[in-house]
Design a protein around this motif. Sequence first.
Motif, PDB file in Angstrom:
ATOM      1  N   VAL A  26       0.835  -1.203   0.000  1.00 55.57           N
ATOM      2  CA  VAL A  26       0.000   0.000   0.000  1.00 55.57           C
ATOM      3  C   VAL A  26       0.872   1.256   0.000  1.00 55.57           C
ATOM      4  N   GLY A  27       1.868   1.254   0.890  1.00 59.81           N
ATOM      5  CA  GLY A  27       2.690   2.463   1.096  1.00 59.81           C
ATOM      6  C   GLY A  27       3.467   2.873  -0.140  1.00 59.81           C
ATOM      7  N   TRP A  33      -5.109   3.076   2.194  1.00 61.08           N
ATOM      8  CA  TRP A  33      -6.200   2.294   1.618  1.00 61.08           C
ATOM      9  C   TRP A  33      -7.386   2.207   2.565  1.00 61.08           C
ATOM     10  N   THR A  34      -7.141   1.745   3.778  1.00 65.68           N
ATOM     11  CA  THR A  34      -8.261   1.498   4.690  1.00 65.68           C
ATOM     12  C   THR A  34      -9.068   2.774   4.943  1.00 65.68           C
ATOM     13  N   GLU A  35      -8.384   3.933   4.910  1.00 60.33           N
ATOM     14  CA  GLU A  35      -9.127   5.171   5.170  1.00 60.33           C
ATOM     15  C   GLU A  35      -9.819   5.750   3.926  1.00 60.33           C
ATOM     16  N   LEU A  36      -9.639   5.102   2.770  1.00 60.12           N
ATOM     17  CA  LEU A  36     -10.283   5.621   1.554  1.00 60.12           C
ATOM     18  C   LEU A  36     -11.768   5.295   1.536  1.00 60.12           C
ATOM     19  N   LYS A  40     -13.776   5.995  -3.882  1.00 59.87           N
ATOM     20  CA  LYS A  40     -12.384   6.299  -4.224  1.00 59.87           C
ATOM     21  C   LYS A  40     -11.588   4.999  -4.420  1.00 59.87           C
ATOM     22  N   ARG A  41     -11.908   4.001  -3.616  1.00 61.23           N
ATOM     23  CA  ARG A  41     -11.207   2.729  -3.740  1.00 61.23           C
ATOM     24  C   ARG A  41     -11.336   2.146  -5.137  1.00 61.23           C
ATOM     25  N   GLU A  42     -12.521   2.287  -5.693  1.00 59.86           N
ATOM     26  CA  GLU A  42     -12.716   1.735  -7.026  1.00 59.86           C
ATOM     27  C   GLU A  42     -11.785   2.396  -8.041  1.00 59.86           C
ATOM     28  N   ALA A  43     -11.648   3.708  -7.917  1.00 54.91           N
ATOM     29  CA  ALA A  43     -10.765   4.422  -8.846  1.00 54.91           C
ATOM     30  C   ALA A  43      -9.299   4.065  -8.600  1.00 54.91           C
ATOM     31  N   MET A  44      -8.971   3.766  -7.353  1.00 57.85           N
ATOM     32  CA  MET A  44      -7.570   3.538  -6.991  1.00 57.85           C
ATOM     33  C   MET A  44      -7.132   2.092  -7.138  1.00 57.85           C
ATOM     34  N   GLN A  45      -8.096   1.198  -7.259  1.00 62.72           N
ATOM     35  CA  GLN A  45      -7.777  -0.243  -7.268  1.00 62.72           C
ATOM     36  C   GLN A  45      -6.658  -0.576  -8.263  1.00 62.72           C
ATOM     37  N   LYS A  46      -6.725   0.041  -9.428  1.00 64.47           N
ATOM     38  CA  LYS A  46      -5.748  -0.320 -10.459  1.00 64.47           C
ATOM     39  C   LYS A  46      -4.323   0.179 -10.149  1.00 64.47           C
TER      40      LYS A  46
ATOM     41  N   PHE B 140       3.480  15.771  -0.489  1.00 63.45           N
ATOM     42  CA  PHE B 140       2.250  15.205  -1.033  1.00 63.45           C
ATOM     43  C   PHE B 140       2.093  13.775  -0.538  1.00 63.45           C
ATOM     44  N   LYS B 141       0.872  13.380  -0.290  1.00 64.29           N
ATOM     45  CA  LYS B 141       0.624  12.031   0.208  1.00 64.29           C
ATOM     46  C   LYS B 141      -0.385  11.323  -0.687  1.00 64.29           C
TER      47      LYS B 141
END
Lengths: 404, 404
Positions: A26-27, A33-36, A40-46, B140-141
């Motif tokens: 994740v880092g 991730w857990t705080e998304l 937003k998770r769907e957009a970031m999954q890739k 930035f994070k």
Amino acid sequence: MSQCIATYRIYDDQADFRKKATSIAVGMTVGSWTELPQAKREAMQKHLGEVVDIQVNEGWEPGSRYADVSIAYPDINFSRDIPALLVTVFGKISMDGRIKLTALDLSPDFLSAFPGPKFGIDGIRDILGVHDRPLLMSIFKSVIGLNADELRAQFIRQALGGVDLIKDDEILFENDLTPIEQRVRMCIQAAADIEQQTGKKLLYAANLTGRTSKLREQALRAIDAGANALLFNVLSYGYDVLHELSSDPDITVPIAAHPALAGAIYPSPYYGIAAPVLLGQLMRIAGADLVLFPSPYGSVTMPREENLAIRDELHSAKLRVKRSMPVPSAGIHPGLVPRIIRDFGNDVVVNAGGGIHGHPMGTEAGGKAFVQAIEATMKSVPLAHYAEEHEELKAALDIWGGEV
Amino acid sequence: MSQCIATYRIYDDQADFRKKATSIAVGMTVGSWTELPQAKREAMQKHLGEVVDIQVNEGWEPGSRYADVSIAYPDINFSRDIPALLVTVFGKISMDGRIKLTALDLSPDFLSAFPGPKFGIDGIRDILGVHDRPLLMSIFKSVIGLNADELRAQFIRQALGGVDLIKDDEILFENDLTPIEQRVRMCIQAAADIEQQTGKKLLYAANLTGRTSKLREQALRAIDAGANALLFNVLSYGYDVLHELSSDPDITVPIAAHPALAGAIYPSPYYGIAAPVLLGQLMRIAGADLVLFPSPYGSVTMPREENLAIRDELHSAKLRVKRSMPVPSAGIHPGLVPRIIRDFGNDVVVNAGGGIHGHPMGTEAGGKAFVQAIEATMKSVPLAHYAEEHEELKAALDIWGGEV
């Protein structure tokens, strides 16, 4: 989703390796991730890294533990160059405790930007017209402070010994006594003269040095002067510079990668980048036609299994680019030739410095002793037997020891 | 005779360190000495390395020994660039057993090719108009996968917190969502808007990535788009690339050096290059205006004495180039500010990522908490006391702990 997978060996007696692996995945990608929120998770999954494998092992010391952790990094996150790859997979986390990068499994998409070696094993063999045996390379010795005549004389002694390649010392930089163009012109002329006598082709790898932005120009000048190979201290410049040089259509000669500085990176079990990645895979994809590394035989050593793992990376058909010639170096004498061929097969360069120049009958005889050792091994004749009728080989075995 | 001196820590329980040192001094320069005829020795003398010092010590483990060995390398042997320096002093010998490069004492002649940082501490302070306190940087994070609007919104939240510098994430490469020119234009515009309200200048360090030969061009495009600073992953490209960028007259903005990959090189006691050389001296002479490195305070840590040794290299008046700003990074929260200033003095950048974005009242409040911590420390007011009238600082101390 196209991904590159990095494997790390992580030493930690207390760690929850699953948690650690997830924190890397994740880092080093989306950051959190857990705080998304779900949307937003769907957009970031890739973009999210993925823990592919975790193998926890007991360490050597009682109570110590390490884990081999594999993380997949989506290719979409980084550009198609080695700096971006390394910063992504080992940038910040290289500084996060005892962690070593041990393997990379690169995607076809990432690799599509890497044409690889322009010549490779087969191309070098074609140039030399040698297809059926290991190649023989000798290294200039004690060249700092030599003038052009002295350098030329040493080149000729090496060439007359029958070597296939001669390489500059990697610590020979641009200097007033033997600037690269003059050196190349002189050595290539000498090689041509000797070829007239012997019918034997010779590659001379001239050391490419100086400022990064001038390397291409310097390489082109050397090639104009007749250079038919280049030596390059890759790690002091970065892989990307090799990648650019090797894929440049105007750089029409094989490049030999020198491992200078590699010892700052591969030997620790706890830190750094493992030798097969550092000196195998990355050198090959960056386009090195020949790759030097410390042999397992001499004083500057690397364990045999690491050497063989480098060989595998350089030879493997898995990478769809030309294969690179392994050049195990340091401590090589003729008695080792059968063992080198057992370890590496025929697609190897037998590379000697002291084992040629230190021959009791001189440099030329030193080359001949190696030529004889290679001949004997290819004919499956024991060296000691072959030496009975080959005095140069005999003298070499007498001082450095026989077949091992 | 002008020389550069390299110091190594060599671990070897059996070695004759005098012999070992001599073999380095000879082997990495003229190659051989005792076998040279007298006449030749005279010609070679000026190229010969010299053992300057040997200090043998007992190691931690019973019976173990190490030595600090200093060797002088004549400047005449190598060109005035960092690749040549490193290949000379640590090329082949990096692979020769347990040996770590711990210090470099570079000659004025060698250093004459290194203009150093273009701005340095004073230049950065002049741009920002801040001379009397540490600077504050935020990172930035979780930017991978963010679109331009999201990135801009995050930039604004950071800027409103009152930071002096904002830096890109080092893993943000060229990408379709936020290419560097668009990113720069957008962030610099936002910074200008906020400066209208606050009167406060802001530097935004955009991450310079891609192929080596295109970096200059990319930097110029970013500068054309308004970039007022650059971030650069130096070790993934080589110091010489930084040296060329920083000394380029057209690159008119400060450069922040990121330590990505450094953990592959400095942490082992037995191998590699010590942090003060890797992240201190070489970054400064290569021209980094700001240098990030792992702080001794957080999760990704470096021992405090190594941090202070880096600081000394960046601040030292011994090098005749501008001083670089130390940026100890990772794990920084407002409670650490007094300690950072005790350790580094005022000429430091307080740099936070999670310590700003993770503030319970949000990113803007996160910045304010740091601004307040710096104000308090400069006034010698205990943080807990100052927090009584500053709610952002109070909230930060509550979750991350107070003054240490």
